[in-house]
Motif scaffolding. Structure first.
Motif, short mmCIF file in Angstrom:
data_model
loop_
_atom_site.label_atom_id
_atom_site.label_comp_id
_atom_site.label_asym_id
_atom_site.label_seq_id
_atom_site.Cartn_x
_atom_site.Cartn_y
_atom_site.Cartn_z
N THR A 143 28.94 33.26 25.08
CA THR A 143 29.91 32.47 24.33
C THR A 143 30.31 33.19 23.04
O THR A 143 29.46 33.67 22.30
CB THR A 143 29.33 31.08 23.98
OG1 THR A 143 28.95 30.43 25.19
CG2 THR A 143 30.34 30.23 23.23
N ILE A 188 25.97 30.69 29.66
CA ILE A 188 27.23 31.44 29.67
C ILE A 188 27.40 32.16 28.33
O ILE A 188 27.28 31.54 27.27
CB ILE A 188 28.42 30.49 29.92
CG1 ILE A 188 28.33 29.84 31.30
CG2 ILE A 188 29.75 31.24 29.77
CD1 ILE A 188 29.31 28.70 31.52
N GLU A 196 41.18 39.89 36.23
CA GLU A 196 40.46 39.03 35.28
C GLU A 196 41.37 37.88 34.86
O GLU A 196 42.51 38.11 34.46
CB GLU A 196 40.05 39.82 34.03
CG GLU A 196 38.92 40.78 34.20
CD GLU A 196 38.49 41.37 32.86
OE1 GLU A 196 37.74 40.71 32.12
OE2 GLU A 196 38.94 42.48 32.54
N LYS A 231 36.75 32.80 39.54
CA LYS A 231 35.99 33.20 38.34
C LYS A 231 36.94 33.37 37.18
O LYS A 231 38.05 33.91 37.34
CB LYS A 231 35.18 34.48 38.60
CG LYS A 231 35.95 35.63 39.18
CD LYS A 231 35.03 36.82 39.44
CE LYS A 231 34.77 37.56 38.14
NZ LYS A 231 34.02 38.82 38.34
N TYR A 268 44.64 40.13 30.89
CA TYR A 268 44.26 39.04 31.79
C TYR A 268 45.45 38.50 32.57
O TYR A 268 46.60 38.62 32.14
CB TYR A 268 43.73 37.85 30.98
CG TYR A 268 42.45 38.04 30.24
CD1 TYR A 268 41.22 37.99 30.89
CD2 TYR A 268 42.44 38.22 28.85
CE1 TYR A 268 40.03 38.13 30.19
CE2 TYR A 268 41.25 38.36 28.13
CZ TYR A 268 40.05 38.31 28.82
OH TYR A 268 38.87 38.44 28.13
N HIS A 317 29.42 22.41 35.18
CA HIS A 317 29.02 23.75 35.62
C HIS A 317 27.49 23.86 35.60
O HIS A 317 26.87 24.36 36.55
CB HIS A 317 29.66 24.79 34.70
CG HIS A 317 29.34 26.22 35.05
ND1 HIS A 317 28.24 26.88 34.54
CD2 HIS A 317 29.96 27.11 35.87
CE1 HIS A 317 28.22 28.11 35.01
NE2 HIS A 317 29.24 28.27 35.82
N THR A 368 37.42 33.50 32.54
CA THR A 368 37.00 33.36 31.16
C THR A 368 37.67 32.09 30.65
O THR A 368 38.88 31.90 30.85
CB THR A 368 37.45 34.57 30.31
OG1 THR A 368 36.72 35.72 30.75
CG2 THR A 368 37.19 34.35 28.83
N GLN A 414 33.02 30.19 38.82
CA GLN A 414 32.22 31.11 38.02
C GLN A 414 32.88 31.26 36.65
O GLN A 414 34.05 31.64 36.56
CB GLN A 414 32.12 32.47 38.71
CG GLN A 414 31.25 33.48 37.96
CD GLN A 414 31.14 34.80 38.71
OE1 GLN A 414 31.12 34.82 39.94
NE2 GLN A 414 31.09 35.90 37.97
N ILE A 415 32.14 30.97 35.59
CA ILE A 415 32.66 31.12 34.22
C ILE A 415 31.94 32.30 33.59
O ILE A 415 30.74 32.24 33.30
CB ILE A 415 32.47 29.83 33.40
CG1 ILE A 415 33.17 28.65 34.08
CG2 ILE A 415 33.01 30.01 31.97
CD1 ILE A 415 32.93 27.30 33.45
N ASP A 416 32.66 33.41 33.45
CA ASP A 416 32.04 34.65 32.95
C ASP A 416 31.82 34.62 31.45
O ASP A 416 30.87 35.22 30.95
CB ASP A 416 32.94 35.86 33.29
CG ASP A 416 32.98 36.13 34.79
OD1 ASP A 416 31.99 35.79 35.47
OD2 ASP A 416 33.98 36.68 35.27
N GLU A 417 32.70 33.94 30.73
CA GLU A 417 32.60 33.88 29.27
C GLU A 417 33.26 32.60 28.79
O GLU A 417 34.24 32.13 29.37
CB GLU A 417 33.29 35.10 28.63
CG GLU A 417 33.15 35.14 27.11
CD GLU A 417 33.85 36.35 26.48
OE1 GLU A 417 33.44 36.77 25.38
OE2 GLU A 417 34.81 36.88 27.09
N LYS A 465 35.70 44.05 23.41
CA LYS A 465 34.42 43.87 24.13
C LYS A 465 33.29 43.91 23.11
O LYS A 465 33.36 44.58 22.09
CB LYS A 465 34.22 44.98 25.16
CG LYS A 465 35.13 44.81 26.38
CD LYS A 465 34.76 43.57 27.17
CE LYS A 465 35.62 43.43 28.41
NZ LYS A 465 35.40 42.13 29.07
#
Length: 285
Positions: free
Chosen positions: A231, A229, A30, A97, A56, A117, A99, A125-128, A284
């Motif tokens: 946020t 996305i 990640e 990908k 990360y 994007h 964050t 790829q932007i996961d968050e 999380k």
């Protein structure tokens, strides 16, 4: 940590023939990319990097004109170009990908990236998305007098030449809620990095970002209204510049968001309340 130790943690990467200082730490699959604020540098994250890099792979670079990165005189310092540099750097580092975390000035670079994007102009790829205390809604920002003077085409260069450590120290302390949370030594390290590579000669050019926030308002706020996305909006409640009203507006506009406050905290939340900030970044939903 001092500036020398921080510099030794990083490396220089050539992006568009400019030397960009990059911290790249952690071995997780990640990846967290961080866009720092004004007028400081990646050093804003020296208190939290160790913990972040347990979860990360953390990549923080000094924007062009900041910290240890090049500070050319013949450059626009547009936020559009800062986004170009960030995206090219991440591509050179092989990122697919991420964050994306942004604070202050970095939030405008981030919103330009989000605009691209959304329009499918970038292959990332932007996961968050994580936004922290930035004047995205510039119309509600409470700018400091020195920011107003620096961004002015008439006074900017003159004010930049007169700026010194005592002025810098006073202005920085004033945006902390608890003034005891920042030491003179820490402020000296920030000032050293600002002055590095004759940084005072470009600070008035960097401050033009405030004008761009007005100019590109519809593009950047519009992108946040359109994106899907997930946020997190993590906001220090006692920031005298990026006031709580901005966070509330963002929360109303972004479709898939969570607004979380940090109480009794000023503008540099990762420096003033690092433990609380880390907890909110790492937990999380």
């Amino acid at each position: 940590m001092n500036s020398t130790d921080w510099k030794n943690k990083g490396k220089f990467v050539s992006v568009f023939n400019r030397n960009i200082f990059v911290i790249d730490e952690g071995s997780s699959e990640e990846t967290l990319v961080i866009l720092h604020g004004y007028p400081t540098s990646s050093f804003d994250y020296h208190k939290v990097l160790t913990e972040l890099s347990k979860k990360y792979r953390v990549i923080i670079h000094d924007h062009l004109g900041f910290g240890f990165s090049d500070k050319p005189l013949d450059y626009s310092y547009s936020l559009i170009e800062q986004a170009d540099v960030a995206l090219q750097l991440w591509q050179q580092l092989g990122l697919k990908k991420v964050t994306l975390l942004a604070h202050d000035y970095g939030t405008s670079v981030a919103t330009e990236i989000i605009a691209r994007h959304y329009k499918k102009q970038i292959n990332l790829q932007i996961d968050e998305l994580i936004l922290c205390n930035g004047s995205i809604h510039i119309e509600h920002s409470k700018l400091r007098l020195i920011q107003k003077l620096l961004k002015n085409k008439t006074t900017g260069k003159f004010v930049a030449s007169l700026t010194n450590f005592p002025i810098f120290k006073k202005n920085m302390r004033n945006i902390y809620f608890d003034k005891t949370r920042v030491s003179d030594q820490e402020l000296k390290e920030m000032w050293f990095q600002l002055e590095n590579n004759e940084g005072r000669k470009v600070i008035h050019q960097l401050t033009n970002y405030i004008n761009e926030r007005y100019y590109f308002w519809h593009r950047w706020v519009g992108a946040l209204k359109e994106t899907n996305i997930p946020t997190k909006i993590i906001w220090a409640k006692n920031d005298p510049i990026a006031v709580p009203k901005i966070a509330k507006l963002l929360s109303d506009e972004i479709k898939n968001n969570q607004l979380i406050w940090i109480e009794n905290c000023g503008h540099f939340l990762m420096l003033e309340k690092p433990e609380k900030w880390l907890q909110l970044i790492l937990e999380k939903d």
